[in-house]
Write a protein that holds these residues in place. Structure first.
Motif, PDB file in Angstrom:
ATOM      1  N   GLY A  36       0.980  -1.222  -0.386  1.00  0.00           N
ATOM      2  CA  GLY A  36       0.211   0.091  -0.069  1.00  0.00           C
ATOM      3  C   GLY A  36       0.966   1.610   0.405  1.00  0.00           C
ATOM      4  N   TYR A  37       2.416   0.886   0.612  1.00  0.00           N
ATOM      5  CA  TYR A  37       3.058   2.189   0.402  1.00  0.00           C
ATOM      6  C   TYR A  37       4.278   2.106  -0.642  1.00  0.00           C
ATOM      7  CZ  TYR A  37       0.350   3.760   4.326  1.00  0.00           C
ATOM      8  OH  TYR A  37      -1.184   4.517   4.775  1.00  0.00           O
ATOM      9  N   PHE A  38       4.764   3.176  -0.366  1.00  0.00           N
ATOM     10  CA  PHE A  38       6.338   2.417  -1.011  1.00  0.00           C
ATOM     11  C   PHE A  38       7.547   2.285   0.494  1.00  0.00           C
ATOM     12  CE2 PHE A  38      11.394   3.606  -1.331  1.00  0.00           C
ATOM     13  CZ  PHE A  38      11.332   3.754  -1.831  1.00  0.00           C
ATOM     14  N   GLU A  39       7.203   2.148   1.263  1.00  0.00           N
ATOM     15  CA  GLU A  39       7.316   1.034   2.066  1.00  0.00           C
ATOM     16  C   GLU A  39       7.323   0.059   2.251  1.00  0.00           C
ATOM     17  OE1 GLU A  39       8.140   5.683   2.447  1.00  0.00           O
ATOM     18  OE2 GLU A  39       6.313   3.703   2.540  1.00  0.00           O
ATOM     19  N   GLU A  40       6.698  -0.424   1.427  1.00  0.00           N
ATOM     20  CA  GLU A  40       6.503  -1.965   1.054  1.00  0.00           C
ATOM     21  C   GLU A  40       6.398  -2.647   0.019  1.00  0.00           C
ATOM     22  OE1 GLU A  40       1.847  -1.838   4.638  1.00  0.00           O
ATOM     23  OE2 GLU A  40       2.232  -1.085   2.061  1.00  0.00           O
ATOM     24  N   SER A  41       7.065  -1.582  -0.578  1.00  0.00           N
ATOM     25  CA  SER A  41       6.877  -2.244  -2.329  1.00  0.00           C
ATOM     26  C   SER A  41       7.810  -2.876  -2.248  1.00  0.00           C
ATOM     27  CB  SER A  41       6.939  -0.826  -2.891  1.00  0.00           C
ATOM     28  OG  SER A  41       8.558  -0.253  -2.818  1.00  0.00           O
ATOM     29  N   LEU A  42       8.389  -3.788  -3.832  1.00  0.00           N
ATOM     30  CA  LEU A  42       9.686  -4.417  -3.572  1.00  0.00           C
ATOM     31  C   LEU A  42      10.259  -3.847  -5.062  1.00  0.00           C
ATOM     32  CD1 LEU A  42       7.769  -8.354  -4.098  1.00  0.00           C
ATOM     33  CD2 LEU A  42       9.054  -6.762  -2.218  1.00  0.00           C
ATOM     34  N   VAL A  43      11.590  -3.724  -4.524  1.00  0.00           N
ATOM     35  CA  VAL A  43      12.370  -3.560  -5.507  1.00  0.00           C
ATOM     36  C   VAL A  43      13.841  -3.584  -6.616  1.00  0.00           C
ATOM     37  CG1 VAL A  43      12.481  -1.049  -4.498  1.00  0.00           C
ATOM     38  CG2 VAL A  43      14.004  -2.150  -3.662  1.00  0.00           C
ATOM     39  N   LEU A  44      13.683  -3.449  -7.547  1.00  0.00           N
ATOM     40  CA  LEU A  44      14.484  -3.845  -8.497  1.00  0.00           C
ATOM     41  C   LEU A  44      15.107  -2.893  -9.549  1.00  0.00           C
ATOM     42  CD1 LEU A  44      10.454  -6.166 -10.062  1.00  0.00           C
ATOM     43  CD2 LEU A  44      13.080  -6.881  -8.800  1.00  0.00           C
ATOM     44  N   GLY A  45      16.184  -2.800  -9.700  1.00  0.00           N
ATOM     45  CA  GLY A  45      17.245  -2.407 -10.602  1.00  0.00           C
ATOM     46  C   GLY A  45      18.491  -3.534 -11.463  1.00  0.00           C
ATOM     47  N   ASN A  46      19.121  -2.869 -12.205  1.00  0.00           N
ATOM     48  CA  ASN A  46      20.036  -3.287 -13.113  1.00  0.00           C
ATOM     49  C   ASN A  46      21.027  -2.618 -12.885  1.00  0.00           C
ATOM     50  OD1 ASN A  46      19.681  -1.005 -14.809  1.00  0.00           O
ATOM     51  ND2 ASN A  46      19.122  -2.247 -16.617  1.00  0.00           N
ATOM     52  N   GLY A  47      21.093  -1.689 -12.398  1.00  0.00           N
ATOM     53  CA  GLY A  47      22.522  -0.757 -11.811  1.00  0.00           C
ATOM     54  C   GLY A  47      21.887   0.546 -12.361  1.00  0.00           C
ATOM     55  N   ARG A  48      21.188   0.579 -13.434  1.00  0.00           N
ATOM     56  CA  ARG A  48      20.882   2.529 -14.066  1.00  0.00           C
ATOM     57  C   ARG A  48      19.233   2.478 -13.727  1.00  0.00           C
ATOM     58  NH1 ARG A  48      19.154   3.388 -19.064  1.00  0.00           N
ATOM     59  NH2 ARG A  48      19.191   1.488 -19.289  1.00  0.00           N
ATOM     60  N   VAL A  49      18.276   1.849 -14.406  1.00  0.00           N
ATOM     61  CA  VAL A  49      17.101   1.100 -14.300  1.00  0.00           C
ATOM     62  C   VAL A  49      16.625   0.595 -13.013  1.00  0.00           C
ATOM     63  CG1 VAL A  49      15.281   1.008 -15.736  1.00  0.00           C
ATOM     64  CG2 VAL A  49      16.940   1.477 -15.929  1.00  0.00           C
ATOM     65  N   GLY A  50      15.907   1.429 -12.176  1.00  0.00           N
ATOM     66  CA  GLY A  50      15.214   0.946 -11.732  1.00  0.00           C
ATOM     67  C   GLY A  50      13.202   1.143 -11.432  1.00  0.00           C
ATOM     68  N   ALA A  51      13.007   0.094 -10.869  1.00  0.00           N
ATOM     69  CA  ALA A  51      11.369  -0.509 -11.013  1.00  0.00           C
ATOM     70  C   ALA A  51      10.777  -0.559  -9.458  1.00  0.00           C
ATOM     71  CB  ALA A  51      11.062  -1.984 -11.583  1.00  0.00           C
ATOM     72  N   THR A  52       9.804   0.017  -8.646  1.00  0.00           N
ATOM     73  CA  THR A  52       9.431  -0.016  -7.561  1.00  0.00           C
ATOM     74  C   THR A  52       7.936  -0.411  -8.204  1.00  0.00           C
ATOM     75  OG1 THR A  52      10.556   2.336  -6.366  1.00  0.00           O
ATOM     76  CG2 THR A  52       8.988   0.781  -5.641  1.00  0.00           C
ATOM     77  N   VAL A  53       7.868  -2.003  -7.263  1.00  0.00           N
ATOM     78  CA  VAL A  53       6.827  -2.698  -7.745  1.00  0.00           C
ATOM     79  C   VAL A  53       5.911  -3.216  -6.782  1.00  0.00           C
ATOM     80  CG1 VAL A  53       5.760  -5.584  -8.591  1.00  0.00           C
ATOM     81  CG2 VAL A  53       7.967  -4.687  -9.276  1.00  0.00           C
ATOM     82  N   PHE A  54       4.617  -2.754  -6.856  1.00  0.00           N
ATOM     83  CA  PHE A  54       3.302  -2.567  -5.863  1.00  0.00           C
ATOM     84  C   PHE A  54       2.595  -3.904  -5.600  1.00  0.00           C
ATOM     85  CE2 PHE A  54       4.455   1.645  -5.478  1.00  0.00           C
ATOM     86  CZ  PHE A  54       4.385   2.343  -4.169  1.00  0.00           C
ATOM     87  N   GLY A  55       2.469  -4.386  -6.428  1.00  0.00           N
ATOM     88  CA  GLY A  55       1.751  -5.980  -6.792  1.00  0.00           C
ATOM     89  C   GLY A  55       0.309  -6.213  -6.771  1.00  0.00           C
ATOM     90  N   GLY A  56      -0.007  -4.224  -6.503  1.00  0.00           N
ATOM     91  CA  GLY A  56      -1.600  -4.642  -7.210  1.00  0.00           C
ATOM     92  C   GLY A  56      -2.442  -5.768  -7.366  1.00  0.00           C
TER      93      GLY A  56
END
Length: 794
Positions: A36-56
């Motif tokens: 529900g919040y950024f602080e619960e999300s899952l963070v992914l990255g390749n060292g340049r591009v980042g994705a923050t996944v909430f999984g709704g």
């Protein structure tokens, strides 16, 4: 009907068991509901591009970032060219012990603020037919850098898999449904930046630009974020369906997939950033062409090929180190519930391993872009004016991000910071001249992707933080550290040594004689702290701050070591020897502590989060229990006076400090405290959010890196000439092992222990090298040829 109900129930039970089995490892974060919040999300990255996944479920929100997308433009090195003319007046005020006047005058040595790390935008996936979902499961597998979501709705099991590929430079999402035609989703995008859509074949294109200026969130000015279509960094974000058995349609602002059972989405992101000294609008890279090229190349691979290439690349870093802290009786719970249980004092060694592994994961995921290091939030930021601009804060934070690199066998990931230091040396030459009338180069409290190096504050900032100018001195110690782990003499000679010399030149010019004839800095501050004089004045500006002198001692030692390694003996080296010998020495306070100030003044805040005057203990090496026992004991007193409660990054630092003082139980106590559960949006100092990100608060990534580095520091410590095993092994870790750790001096080590006793070590030389192995009272000289390995039983 009952005939079908039993298999369905068994399926749901099996999915739950699978989730629990995954949770039992020290490589998986998992949850039983969407974020529900950024602080619960899952963070992914390749060292340049980042994705923050909430999984709704009905809508999946994903924040997108590119580590090179910042506000601003190259710095103007001609600003405040005459600022140094106020220095004589400041020094005169200090010589008269008029600290109030010195504070007032010191404000003149302040320039513009840094720029801000920008959010690229938010993609959303809207799904049809998601009523009454059950058996929800969401995970981040940090062994493969892959996130997953699974649930059942409308008689269909839906699954999603996400990863950001470094070899193919795309964000990959695979959507599946176990019933034909059940997958129906629409993708849209929005951004806080300026942008336009462009339609393509099975593809949605977004092109935009960042502001040319964004003031920090704590600065109250009109029009704090300024856009101009002819200025600022450009970005492109391209969304393509590369595989599907359904129908794809694209409008002016959406991409839709209908009647599918599977679809693979590729997201390709690029910016026009072309280096710290290039205007991104007029002399930038072709972000549109780069994004298109990456997308077209990745589209030539199947999903399985993309995933295999991604995992092979990522595991080449992640699998280097293995930590085992023994068995656990902790129940299998979602990660947020594990944290809450752990906060009650319960045992969970696998959670402690998971936090360590998560730190390594974050470094691999956020530090693979040349000359662009991980920032205050790694590379994950959703805000246009993020906390502290999500910039590079050089009075601890950006340095703490990289304490893990060498010991965790990730020296390649140190290189973005080292390249950025080279940029800073160029802008920092102007700052040294303009603000301090000095040779060499300097960096102050804040910086950004443009390698801004001047002191910030705009003539109105707090002197206790804005005027600190020893960032270059601290950063330059990383150059020697990198050499000690790699023994790359060519790097030392061609890159590190000239940069180190420039930082030393600044220090040599910056010091003045005190009334006792010692060399001190004047003016001086201690990062973000304030003193109280005998007369009751609360101030910041002084002379001879211990933090300054500690960093100089360490850098001078490093420079001398580099000179001797390279066979350089010249008059400048002799000058360094002479100044080092006459630096103002450490002094003890009336409480038995190491003084932070030149005089034995009280601290305005005795439990202040910064402890920079203990730099010589860690990350420095010139205070240690065996080398300087009296100073080491005084450092213990200083830490006791500080206490345990602080911000996340400060706890991370204190773990390392206690480990260097060989107090494993105290270091472990701080480690547990760092893992204290903090609810999302919770304003609790120094803990961990549900997604394991560090709670400063708010989120700052340095606590994750500092805490993970502290684990290795408890188990293995090293200098250029010795390796010390289990110097701070806590009683709670009675048995365990760690493998693949690197040490200074060019070695890779593994060790095993049980019943709180070291049992076996393995040491492998990366190059021809010698060291002294120390455990307890035993010291064993060791010399190995490159590739040679030695096993020792203790």
């Amino acid at each position: 009907m009952k005939r079908f109900l039993l298999p369905f129930c068994l399926l749901l039970f099996g999915l739950r068991l699978a989730a629990q089995d995954a949770a039992a490892t020290d490589h998986v974060l998992w949850y039983d509901e969407p974020a529900g919040y950024f602080e619960e999300s899952l963070v992914l990255g390749n060292g340049r591009v980042g994705a923050t996944v909430f999984g709704g479920i009905a809508t999946d929100t994903i924040f997108l970032n590119d580590i090179t997308l910042w506000s601003g433009e190259p710095v103007d090195t001609a600003i405040d060219e005459d600022a140094h003319e106020v220095l004589p007046a400041i020094r005169d005020a200090l010589a008269r012990d008029d600290y109030e006047a010195a504070d007032s005058l010191n404000v003149a040595l302040q320039g513009p603020y840094s720029e801000s790390y920008a959010p690229l935008g938010t993609m959303r996936l809207h799904f049809d037919g998601q009523a009454n979902p059950t058996n929800y499961y969401r995970e981040l597998d940090i062994a493969t850098a892959t996130a997953r979501v699974r649930y059942r709705a409308g008689g269909t099991t839906y699954e999603r898999e996400y990863f950001v590929s470094h070899p193919d430079q795309v964000f990959v999402i695979r959507l599946t449904a176990d019933r034909s035609g059940a997958l129906n989703t629409t993708l849209d995008f929005k951004s806080l930046l300026r942008y336009d859509f462009a339609r393509g074949n099975r593809q949605l294109n977004v092109h935009g630009y960042a502001p040319y200026s964004a003031e920090p969130s704590y600065v109250d000015v009109p029009d704090p974020v300024r856009f101009d279509p002819d200025r600022g960094t450009r970005f492109s974000s391209l969304f393509r369906v590369s595989q599907t058995d359904g129908q794809v349609s694209v409008t002016d602002s959406t991409l839709t997939i209908r009647n599918a059972s599977e679809a693979v989405l590729l997201v390709s992101i690029a910016t026009s950033f072309n280096g710290f000294d290039k205007n991104p609008a007029t002399d930038g890279l072709d972000n549109r062409a780069i994004a298109a090229e990456n997308l077209n190349r990745a589209s030539g691979y199947s999903y399985d090929e993309l995933r295999e290439r991604h995992e092979t690349d990522y595991r080449g870093f992640y699998d280097r180190v293995q930590l085992d802290l023994g068995s656990t009786d902790a129940p299998r719970l979602p990660t947020d519930e594990r944290l809450q249980r752990y906060a009650t004092g319960a045992e969970d060694t696998q959670l402690e391993e998971l936090y360590f592994n998560f730190g390594r994961y974050l470094l691999i995921s956020s530090s693979r872009t040349p000359n662009v290091p991980a920032n205050l939030q790694g590379l994950w930021n959703p805000y246009l004016r993020p906390p502290w601009s999500s910039n590079y804060t050089t009075n601890i934070n950006v340095e703490e991000n990289y304490w893990l690199a060498g010991p965790a066998n990730l020296s390649e990931l140190h290189e973005p910071l080292l390249g950025w230091i080279e940029n800073l040396a160029q802008t920092g030459g102007a700052s040294a001249r303009n603000y301090y009338n000095s040779r060499g180069w300097s960096v102050a409290h804040n910086s950004d992707i443009w390698a801004m190096s001047n002191p910030v504050g705009e003539k109105s900032g707090g002197v206790n933080w804005a005027n600190w100018n020893m960032g270059g001195t601290w950063l330059a110690t990383h150059l020697w550290e990198h050499y000690l782990y790699t023994l790359d003499t060519a790097y030392l000679r061609e890159e590190a040594y000239p940069l180190m010399k420039g930082a030393v030149q600044f220090c040599m010019d910056w010091v003045v004689r005190d009334y006792q004839g010692h060399w001190v800095t004047s003016p001086s501050t201690s990062p973000e702290a304030k003193y109280v004089t005998k007369s009751g004045y609360v101030g910041s500006t002084m002379y001879g701050g211990t933090a300054d002198l500690a960093m100089m001692k360490e850098l001078f030692d490093d420079f001398i070591g580099a000179s001797l390694t390279l066979g350089i003996q010249d008059s400048f080296l002799q000058e360094v020897y002479n100044v080092k010998a006459e630096l103002h020495p450490y002094r003890l306070g009336r409480k038995g502590n190491i003084r932070e100030w030149f005089y034995d003044w009280n601290d305005e805040d005795p439990r202040h989060r910064h402890q920079t005057h203990l730099f010589g203990v860690h990350p420095g090496h010139h205070i240690a229990p065996d080398l300087t026992p009296q100073l080491a004991q005084a450092a213990r007193v200083s830490l006791d006076l500080k206490g345990n409660e602080s911000t996340g990054w400060s706890k991370g630092w204190r773990i390392n400090l206690w480990a260097r003082l060989w107090d494993g139980d105290r270091a472990y106590q701080l480690y547990r405290s760092l893992l204290k559960y903090v609810p999302p949006k919770g304003n609790v100092h120094g803990g961990t959010y549900p997604n394991l990100l560090d709670a400063h608060p708010p989120f700052q990534i340095d606590g994750n890196f500092g805490g993970a580095a502290g684990v290795i520091e408890m188990l293995v410590q090293s200098t250029e000439d010795h390796i010390r095993f289990t110097p701070a092994l806590p009683k709670a870790w009675s048995r365990g092992s760690i493998s693949g750790v690197r040490t200074r001096g060019g070695f890779e080590v593994s060790l095993e222990w049980s019943e709180n006793r070291l049992r076996r070590t393995t040491i492998k030389a990366l190059k021809d090298a010698r060291t002294i192995v120390i455990h307890g009272d035993r010291e064993l000289p060791l010399r190995l040829n490159a590739g040679e390995e030695r096993v020792m039983n203790w």
